[in-house]
Design a protein around this motif. Structure first.
Motif, PDB file in Angstrom:
ATOM      1  N   PRO A   1      11.957  20.934  40.002  1.00 31.97           N
ATOM      2  CA  PRO A   1      12.083  21.384  41.388  1.00 31.97           C
ATOM      3  C   PRO A   1      12.379  20.257  42.377  1.00 31.97           C
ATOM      4  O   PRO A   1      12.964  20.495  43.438  1.00 31.97           O
ATOM      5  CB  PRO A   1      10.715  22.024  41.671  1.00 31.97           C
ATOM      6  N   ASP A   2      11.983  19.020  42.034  1.00 28.80           N
ATOM      7  CA  ASP A   2      12.219  17.887  42.929  1.00 28.80           C
ATOM      8  C   ASP A   2      13.456  17.086  42.514  1.00 28.80           C
ATOM      9  O   ASP A   2      13.658  15.959  42.984  1.00 28.80           O
ATOM     10  CB  ASP A   2      11.002  16.970  42.975  1.00 28.80           C
ATOM     11  N   GLY A   3      14.314  17.639  41.649  1.00 27.59           N
ATOM     12  CA  GLY A   3      15.527  16.951  41.236  1.00 27.59           C
ATOM     13  C   GLY A   3      16.584  16.947  42.321  1.00 27.59           C
ATOM     14  O   GLY A   3      16.390  17.487  43.422  1.00 27.59           O
ATOM     15  N   ASN A   4      17.733  16.348  42.026  1.00 31.35           N
ATOM     16  CA  ASN A   4      18.769  16.185  43.060  1.00 31.35           C
ATOM     17  C   ASN A   4      20.020  17.038  42.839  1.00 31.35           C
ATOM     18  O   ASN A   4      20.901  17.064  43.691  1.00 31.35           O
ATOM     19  CB  ASN A   4      19.179  14.710  43.184  1.00 31.35           C
ATOM     20  N   SER A   5      20.100  17.733  41.690  1.00 31.48           N
ATOM     21  CA  SER A   5      21.338  18.438  41.364  1.00 31.48           C
ATOM     22  C   SER A   5      21.049  19.803  40.746  1.00 31.48           C
ATOM     23  O   SER A   5      20.120  19.945  39.939  1.00 31.48           O
ATOM     24  CB  SER A   5      22.175  17.621  40.372  1.00 31.48           C
ATOM     25  N   LEU A   6      21.854  20.780  41.115  1.00 33.51           N
ATOM     26  CA  LEU A   6      21.784  22.102  40.489  1.00 33.51           C
ATOM     27  C   LEU A   6      22.779  22.133  39.343  1.00 33.51           C
ATOM     28  O   LEU A   6      23.971  21.908  39.547  1.00 33.51           O
ATOM     29  CB  LEU A   6      22.112  23.186  41.516  1.00 33.51           C
ATOM     30  N   TYR A   7      22.290  22.379  38.140  1.00 34.58           N
ATOM     31  CA  TYR A   7      23.114  22.317  36.942  1.00 34.58           C
ATOM     32  C   TYR A   7      23.447  23.721  36.454  1.00 34.58           C
ATOM     33  O   TYR A   7      22.562  24.567  36.311  1.00 34.58           O
ATOM     34  CB  TYR A   7      22.388  21.549  35.833  1.00 34.58           C
ATOM     35  N   VAL A   8      24.720  23.963  36.172  1.00 36.65           N
ATOM     36  CA  VAL A   8      25.153  25.272  35.679  1.00 36.65           C
ATOM     37  C   VAL A   8      24.943  25.331  34.168  1.00 36.65           C
ATOM     38  O   VAL A   8      25.633  24.653  33.404  1.00 36.65           O
ATOM     39  CB  VAL A   8      26.632  25.528  36.006  1.00 36.65           C
ATOM     40  N   ALA A   9      23.990  26.145  33.733  1.00 37.33           N
ATOM     41  CA  ALA A   9      23.719  26.292  32.308  1.00 37.33           C
ATOM     42  C   ALA A   9      24.683  27.265  31.650  1.00 37.33           C
ATOM     43  O   ALA A   9      25.037  27.107  30.477  1.00 37.33           O
ATOM     44  CB  ALA A   9      22.284  26.760  32.094  1.00 37.33           C
ATOM     45  N   ASP A  10      25.116  28.277  32.392  1.00 35.06           N
ATOM     46  CA  ASP A  10      25.971  29.302  31.806  1.00 35.06           C
ATOM     47  C   ASP A  10      26.607  30.139  32.908  1.00 35.06           C
ATOM     48  O   ASP A  10      25.977  30.402  33.935  1.00 35.06           O
ATOM     49  CB  ASP A  10      25.146  30.217  30.891  1.00 35.06           C
ATOM     50  N   ILE A  11      27.839  30.549  32.677  1.00 32.59           N
ATOM     51  CA  ILE A  11      28.488  31.560  33.506  1.00 32.59           C
ATOM     52  C   ILE A  11      29.185  32.521  32.564  1.00 32.59           C
ATOM     53  O   ILE A  11      29.806  32.103  31.577  1.00 32.59           O
ATOM     54  CB  ILE A  11      29.462  30.944  34.534  1.00 32.59           C
ATOM     55  N   CYS A  12      29.060  33.804  32.832  1.00 32.68           N
ATOM     56  CA  CYS A  12      29.498  34.817  31.881  1.00 32.68           C
ATOM     57  C   CYS A  12      29.979  36.049  32.645  1.00 32.68           C
ATOM     58  O   CYS A  12      29.258  36.568  33.496  1.00 32.68           O
ATOM     59  CB  CYS A  12      28.320  35.165  30.972  1.00 32.68           C
ATOM     60  N   VAL A  13      31.205  36.503  32.340  1.00 35.78           N
ATOM     61  CA  VAL A  13      31.772  37.695  32.985  1.00 35.78           C
ATOM     62  C   VAL A  13      32.325  38.611  31.909  1.00 35.78           C
ATOM     63  O   VAL A  13      33.001  38.156  30.972  1.00 35.78           O
ATOM     64  CB  VAL A  13      32.887  37.316  33.984  1.00 35.78           C
ATOM     65  N   ARG A  14      32.054  39.891  32.035  1.00 37.79           N
ATOM     66  CA  ARG A  14      32.601  40.877  31.099  1.00 37.79           C
ATOM     67  C   ARG A  14      34.120  40.793  31.099  1.00 37.79           C
ATOM     68  O   ARG A  14      34.744  40.747  32.164  1.00 37.79           O
ATOM     69  CB  ARG A  14      32.172  42.279  31.512  1.00 37.79           C
ATOM     70  N   PRO A  15      34.744  40.779  29.910  1.00 42.85           N
ATOM     71  CA  PRO A  15      36.208  40.612  29.845  1.00 42.85           C
ATOM     72  C   PRO A  15      36.980  41.594  30.718  1.00 42.85           C
ATOM     73  O   PRO A  15      37.957  41.213  31.373  1.00 42.85           O
ATOM     74  CB  PRO A  15      36.510  40.813  28.357  1.00 42.85           C
ATOM     75  N   ARG A  16      36.547  42.838  30.775  1.00 47.21           N
ATOM     76  CA  ARG A  16      37.325  43.822  31.528  1.00 47.21           C
ATOM     77  C   ARG A  16      37.238  43.626  33.039  1.00 47.21           C
ATOM     78  O   ARG A  16      37.977  44.263  33.785  1.00 47.21           O
ATOM     79  CB  ARG A  16      36.898  45.244  31.149  1.00 47.21           C
ATOM     80  N   TYR A  17      36.348  42.744  33.490  1.00 48.48           N
ATOM     81  CA  TYR A  17      36.207  42.485  34.924  1.00 48.48           C
ATOM     82  C   TYR A  17      36.760  41.126  35.346  1.00 48.48           C
ATOM     83  O   TYR A  17      36.680  40.762  36.524  1.00 48.48           O
ATOM     84  CB  TYR A  17      34.732  42.567  35.332  1.00 48.48           C
ATOM     85  N   ARG A  18      37.306  40.368  34.413  1.00 47.63           N
ATOM     86  CA  ARG A  18      37.677  38.986  34.725  1.00 47.63           C
ATOM     87  C   ARG A  18      38.827  38.890  35.730  1.00 47.63           C
ATOM     88  O   ARG A  18      38.943  37.901  36.443  1.00 47.63           O
ATOM     89  CB  ARG A  18      38.003  38.227  33.439  1.00 47.63           C
ATOM     90  N   LYS A  19      39.672  39.884  35.794  1.00 45.49           N
ATOM     91  CA  LYS A  19      40.795  39.832  36.735  1.00 45.49           C
ATOM     92  C   LYS A  19      40.343  39.975  38.185  1.00 45.49           C
ATOM     93  O   LYS A  19      41.138  39.774  39.109  1.00 45.49           O
ATOM     94  CB  LYS A  19      41.810  40.915  36.402  1.00 45.49           C
ATOM     95  N   LEU A  20      39.077  40.288  38.411  1.00 47.10           N
ATOM     96  CA  LEU A  20      38.575  40.502  39.775  1.00 47.10           C
ATOM     97  C   LEU A  20      38.095  39.218  40.445  1.00 47.10           C
ATOM     98  O   LEU A  20      37.713  39.244  41.610  1.00 47.10           O
ATOM     99  CB  LEU A  20      37.426  41.523  39.761  1.00 47.10           C
ATOM    100  N   GLY A  21      38.072  38.110  39.723  1.00 44.56           N
ATOM    101  CA  GLY A  21      37.639  36.853  40.327  1.00 44.56           C
ATOM    102  C   GLY A  21      36.138  36.729  40.499  1.00 44.56           C
ATOM    103  O   GLY A  21      35.666  36.010  41.393  1.00 44.56           O
ATOM    104  N   LEU A  22      35.375  37.385  39.635  1.00 45.41           N
ATOM    105  CA  LEU A  22      33.916  37.371  39.776  1.00 45.41           C
ATOM    106  C   LEU A  22      33.320  35.995  39.509  1.00 45.41           C
ATOM    107  O   LEU A  22      32.325  35.604  40.128  1.00 45.41           O
ATOM    108  CB  LEU A  22      33.279  38.386  38.826  1.00 45.41           C
ATOM    109  N   GLY A  23      33.918  35.252  38.573  1.00 46.07           N
ATOM    110  CA  GLY A  23      33.400  33.927  38.266  1.00 46.07           C
ATOM    111  C   GLY A  23      33.402  33.021  39.481  1.00 46.07           C
ATOM    112  O   GLY A  23      32.458  32.262  39.707  1.00 46.07           O
TER     113      GLY A  23
END
Length: 223
Positions: free
Chosen positions: A108-130
């Motif tokens: 909680p006292d660190g300096n950076s927010l680290y992205v562990a994972d991002i995941c979008v259903r294939p049929r929704y990827r054209k919508l720019g959700l990521g």
């Protein structure tokens, strides 16, 4: 980020209502199903989120456990944790920095927010959700007064040219626009900038186990 954010995404020229919010225990079954759709075989099922990992996400750092719904259907998620990052010693693996996805090393006292994972259903990827999910983490970085958003992106296009150039040369070519990589080019479009290449980040044949370490610096950050 508390509560929910209502936005419009676009299916071609058609605006589609979407909601970004923190995910909860009620979402776990669907989140695991999304992982199976986004990472089908030969991706190993043991690499999908499990309920214990997801329970840690919402318990240890709910601000970093976000999902997006499109017309009331859960369509994607992003998960982060706070770490203490030293740019002078950037090397790490996904397993080390995320505690194998269990994030028990969340600082909680660190300096950076680290992205562990991002995941979008294939049929929704054209919508720019990521892009919306990454944007939501930028808001979290600013809200919490952190220095940066940090993460390592796969380089799935590198395997096709690995016999012609190093991973560093490949990343430079993508940044110059000479090559396009489905992950790195997307992250560039989201505002991330590369810090360099890290080897043996994740077992990933397409990327030859390399990843590009990329950040977004908080323009409002002050020590």
């Amino acid at each position: 980020m508390a509560g929910k954010t209502e936005v419009y995404v676009f299916d071609g020229d058609r605006p589609v209502p979407a909601v970004i919010r923190q995910y909860t225990e009620e979402d776990f079954t669907e989140l695991i199903r999304i992982q199976s759709e986004a990472f089908p075989p030969p991706y190993p099922p043991e690499m999908w989120w499990n309920e214990e990992q997801l329970r840690n996400h919402v318990r240890l750092f709910p601000e970093g456990a976000l999902c997006i719904e499109v017309e009331d259907v859960l369509a994607g998620s992003v998960t982060g944790l706070i770490v203490q990052f030293d740019p002078a010693h950037p090397g790490h693996t996904w397993s080390e920095i995320t505690d194998d996805g269990y994030i028990r090393n969340h600082q909680p006292d660190g300096n950076s927010l680290y992205v562990a994972d991002i995941c979008v259903r294939p049929r929704y990827r054209k919508l720019g959700l990521g892009k919306w999910l990454i944007q939501s983490l930028y808001h979290t970085v600013v809200h919490l007064g952190l220095e940066r958003l940090l993460g390592a992106g796969r380089m799935p296009g590198y395997g096709k040219v690995a016999d012609q150039m190093t991973a560093e040369q490949y990343l430079d070519a993508v940044v110059r626009g000479e090559l396009r990589d489905p992950v790195i080019t997307f992250l560039l479009r989201c505002g991330r900038t590369p810090l360099g290449v890290t080897a043996n980040y994740l077992e990933d044949e397409e990327s030859r186990n390399y990843a590009a370490l990329m950040e977004w610096k908080n323009p409002f950050y002050s020590k």
